[in-house]
Write an enzyme that holds these catalytic residues in place. Structure first.
Site, PDB file in Angstrom:
ATOM      1  N   CYS A 196      -5.352  -0.360   6.241  1.00 14.66           N
ATOM      2  CA  CYS A 196      -5.907   0.887   6.389  1.00 14.66           C
ATOM      3  C   CYS A 196      -7.006   0.794   5.207  1.00 14.66           C
ATOM      4  CB  CYS A 196      -4.725   1.989   5.637  1.00 14.66           C
ATOM      5  SG  CYS A 196      -4.367   2.170   3.923  1.00 14.66           S
ATOM      6  N   CYS A 248       0.261   3.489   3.649  1.00 20.33           N
ATOM      7  CA  CYS A 248       0.687   2.970   4.845  1.00 20.33           C
ATOM      8  C   CYS A 248       1.745   2.007   4.673  1.00 20.33           C
ATOM      9  CB  CYS A 248      -0.553   2.578   5.730  1.00 20.33           C
ATOM     10  SG  CYS A 248      -1.110   0.969   5.119  1.00 20.33           S
ATOM     11  N   CYS A 280      -6.212  -2.301   0.583  1.00 19.48           N
ATOM     12  CA  CYS A 280      -4.968  -2.612   1.656  1.00 19.48           C
ATOM     13  C   CYS A 280      -5.697  -3.316   2.815  1.00 19.48           C
ATOM     14  CB  CYS A 280      -4.545  -1.095   2.280  1.00 19.48           C
ATOM     15  SG  CYS A 280      -3.484  -1.240   3.462  1.00 19.48           S
ATOM     16  N   CYS A 291       0.864  -1.142   0.078  1.00 21.40           N
ATOM     17  CA  CYS A 291      -0.023   0.004  -0.013  1.00 21.40           C
ATOM     18  C   CYS A 291       0.812   1.262  -0.123  1.00 21.40           C
ATOM     19  CB  CYS A 291      -0.841  -0.012   1.214  1.00 21.40           C
ATOM     20  SG  CYS A 291      -1.999   1.421   1.491  1.00 21.40           S
ATOM     21  N   ASP A 341      21.604  -0.063 -16.772  1.00 22.71           N
ATOM     22  CA  ASP A 341      21.744  -1.211 -15.992  1.00 22.71           C
ATOM     23  C   ASP A 341      20.914  -2.174 -16.506  1.00 22.71           C
ATOM     24  OD1 ASP A 341      21.227  -3.050 -14.018  1.00 22.71           O
ATOM     25  OD2 ASP A 341      20.514  -1.602 -12.569  1.00 22.71           O
TER      26      ASP A 341
END
Length: 409
Positions: free
Chosen positions: A216, A200, A213, A197, A333
């Site tokens: 939350c 949170c 989530c 999430c 990369d």
């Protein structure tokens, strides 16, 4: 439109001249150098060129160029549209695009994810289209959570109308501070960057397209627009057969996003959709080129999410050429290759080329995918029997192949 101040007029004119000279001398398409010259002479040129225009900004990790093209096609119903069709998606490219069509009342600008806050603040665009966020150019791009956070801050307190893909939790979080949001269920096949999430940090419970989530209240909003395989569903529940010529689920998702943006500009689906159906290729993507009886279809894939979509489009019955570079625009990369599941290529002839072909060869070896290593794209193509072949290349490898065929679009 309001007449530009004299200094801005001069900067714009000199920028257009630089762009034309760049094209004439074969140095490039002019979509960046023209803007750089203009900004050098008038640093506030983008703001001045954007004034009095109705603008849409399009940002995402994947699909920006295609969706920008689709939206532009739809908005041609209303009049001339200025756009950065070749994908120059930073301020210099935006200046060049608006300068080249300085009288167009509408503009659709593809914007690099990192530059979206700056470009939104400068142009005051009324509509922003946000589609997806995933890892990309990992040696130099910001953490995608930080990008979503920058989007939140940029949209907060502005009257901008946001069209956002609610199937992507990071996009939803980034868009949720906007004054007005039209949520689109555009799908999210690549989920490896959004299991936590962004509000949170707790785990996300993901069931098909839905997500929420566990710790939350952050959850997937109810979409107004949706895609159902080959069908777009509008906010009134009416179903529209897409029938677009661009292949794959990702492009059908791009088309639904474009229809939602078009409606935000006042173009109804029945007028926008026929224009979307006319788009067959976008800056070389999905173009088929021919050499000595070999018909090669060009697919672009820049990151793990993009490769997943390219595999969806590629024909499993055909041989396939893979080309990977690691220049500046690609990101230097190549560790992202290990996030791509190449096992899907088992059972078909695979040919590997590009400047970083050994990196890709090692990855295929570990995935137990047989392949033939080739010194160049020309060599790889020459090894094919007459007929069709698919080509997947990352950004600069893709551009090199396009150049070999006269920058086919």
């Amino acid at each position: 439109m309001t007449q530009l101040p004299l200094r801005a007029q001069l900067a714009s004119a000199l920028g257009r001249s630089a762009a034309t000279l760049s094209k004439m001398t074969g140095r490039g398409d002019g979509s960046v150098i023209g803007g750089r010259v203009g900004l050098l002479l008038e640093p506030d040129l983008l703001r001045k060129l954007a004034r009095d225009r109705k603008l849409a900004l399009v940002s995402a990790t994947n699909g920006k160029t295609t969706t920008t093209r689709l939206i532009t096609s739809a908005l041609l119903e209303l009049g001339d549209v200025a756009t950065n069709a070749l994908g120059a998606n930073m301020p210099a490219g935006h200046v060049s695009a608006l300068s080249q069509n300085k009288s167009a009342p509408y503009g659709v600008l593809e914007v690099d994810e990192k530059y979206l806050p700056e470009v939104l603040d400068t142009t005051g665009a009324g509509v922003v289209c946000l589609m997806n966020l995933s890892r990309d150019q990992m040696d130099r791009a910001a953490e995608i959570w930080l990008l979503a956070q920058k989007w939140r801050r940029a949209l907060s307190g502005k009257p901008t109308h946001v069209i956002a893909n609610c199937d992507d939790p990071l996009v939803t979080w980034g868009a949720s501070t906007a004054a007005k949001v039209t949520w689109v269920s555009g799908g999210q096949r690549w989920k490896e960057d959004s299991w936590c999430c962004p509000e949170c940090g707790g785990p996300l419970d993901r069931k098909d397209a839905d997500w929420a989530c566990k710790e939350c209240t952050f959850h997937r909003p109810e979409p107004q627009w949706a895609i159902d395989d080959e069908v777009a569903v509008d906010p009134r529940g009416q179903r529209w057969q897409l029938d677009i010529q661009l292949p794959g689920l990702a492009n059908r998702s791009n088309a639904v996003m474009a229809l939602a943006v078009a409606e935000a500009f006042g173009v109804p689906v029945e007028r926008a959709l026929p224009r979307l159906r006319q788009v067959t290729s976008v800056a070389g993507r999905y173009t088929t080129v021919e050499r000595d009886g070999r018909h090669a279809r060009l697919l672009l894939a820049k990151n793990p999410a993009g490769w997943l979509e390219a595999f969806d489009v590629a024909d499993p019955q055909l041989p396939i050429i893979l080309s990977v570079n690691a220049n500046g625009p690609d990101g230097r990369d190549t560790s992202w290759l290990w996030d791509v599941d190449y096992r899907i290529l088992r059972g078909r002839p695979v040919f590997v080329t590009g400047e970083r072909r050994l990196d890709l060869a090692l990855r295929l070896e570990v995935a137990d995918v047989p392949f033939m290593l080739c010194g160049s794209f020309t060599e790889a193509l020459a090894m094919q029997p007459p007929g069709r072949v698919d080509v997947i290349a990352n950004y600069t490898a893709f551009q090199q192949i396009r150049t070999e065929f006269g920058r086919a679009v």
